[in-house]
Write an enzyme that holds these catalytic residues in place. Structure first.
Site, PDB file in Angstrom:
ATOM      1  NE  ARG A 167      -4.566   3.269   0.171  1.00  0.00           N
ATOM      2  CZ  ARG A 167      -5.689   2.709   0.597  1.00  0.00           C
ATOM      3  NH1 ARG A 167      -6.858   3.235   0.271  1.00  0.00           N
ATOM      4  NH2 ARG A 167      -5.645   1.622   1.349  1.00  0.00           N
ATOM      5  CG  ASP A 179      -2.032   1.016   1.154  1.00  0.00           C
ATOM      6  OD1 ASP A 179      -1.871   2.020   0.432  1.00  0.00           O
ATOM      7  OD2 ASP A 179      -3.057   0.821   1.832  1.00  0.00           O
TER       8      ASP A 179
END
Length: 203
Positions: A134, A132
């Site tokens: 983000r 991930d």
């Protein structure tokens, strides 16, 4: 360390099929990679009478626009807007973080790898990315710019809770954002739970 500030660049009335919102455009400069980051906030009602319901939604072209059944993104987006409208107040932040932050073309390459048997985490890692990518600095700064210091966060992802709280935004409640996803998304949701720590069914 350079401070990050979200600058409001636009604001307009925004009628939707869920009700009347106001849409705000924000830009974060500078960012850690040197590129401006942009996002929008759909705001409804009084944000200050109580901790508002907030959804931080990452862009998903394939799900949000084309209705892909490989994920639950569109269903989550529509559930969030419906819940905010039901309460008469809240914020939906829509970030340009396609494919958990890896971008659209790498996401499609990850789809291809998933077709050969890899899960979403394994596919991202095979392409040289983290599971991930983000960051949630912009949503936190947007909330502060809107005068919101505590929220009820509509999310199944404990990392979003932690990310906001690290910036000084207090999450007074994590509200589940669970939907009835298609059979095509079962492996995707299982990987979210088992490898990314997402919470489903209160567990």
């Amino acid at each position: 360390m350079t401070s990050l500030t979200a600058k409001q660049v636009a604001s307009a009335d925004f009628p939707t099929r869920w009700g009347q919102f106001r849409i705000y455009g924000f830009r974060l400069e500078p960012t850690q990679n040197g590129k401006p980051e942009e996002a929008v906030a759909l705001v409804m009602g009084d944000l200050h009478a109580a901790a508002p319901l907030v959804r931080v939604h990452s862009q998903c072209l394939t799900g949000d626009v084309f209705g892909s059944l490989r994920c639950d993104c569109r269903q989550q987006l529509e559930l969030a807007l419906s819940m905010i409208a039901g309460e008469g107040a809240g914020i939906l932040i829509y970030e340009q973080q396609e494919g958990r932050g890896i971008g659209l073309m790498p996401k499609l390459q990850a789809y291809e790898l998933q077709d050969s048997g890899l899960d979403t985490v394994e596919a991202n890692e095979r392409l040289g990315f983290r599971a991930d990518h983000r960051e949630f600095a912009l949503p936190a700064q947007m909330l502060k710019a809107l005068g919101v210091s505590q929220v009820r966060l509509l999310s199944n992802n404990p990392e979003k809770v932690s990310a906001l709280e690290r910036t000084g935004v207090r999450v007074v409640e994590r509200v589940p954002c669970e939907v009835a996803a298609s059979a095509h998304a079962q492996d995707y949701l299982r990987t979210k739970r088992d490898k990314l720590g997402h919470i489903f069914g209160g567990k």
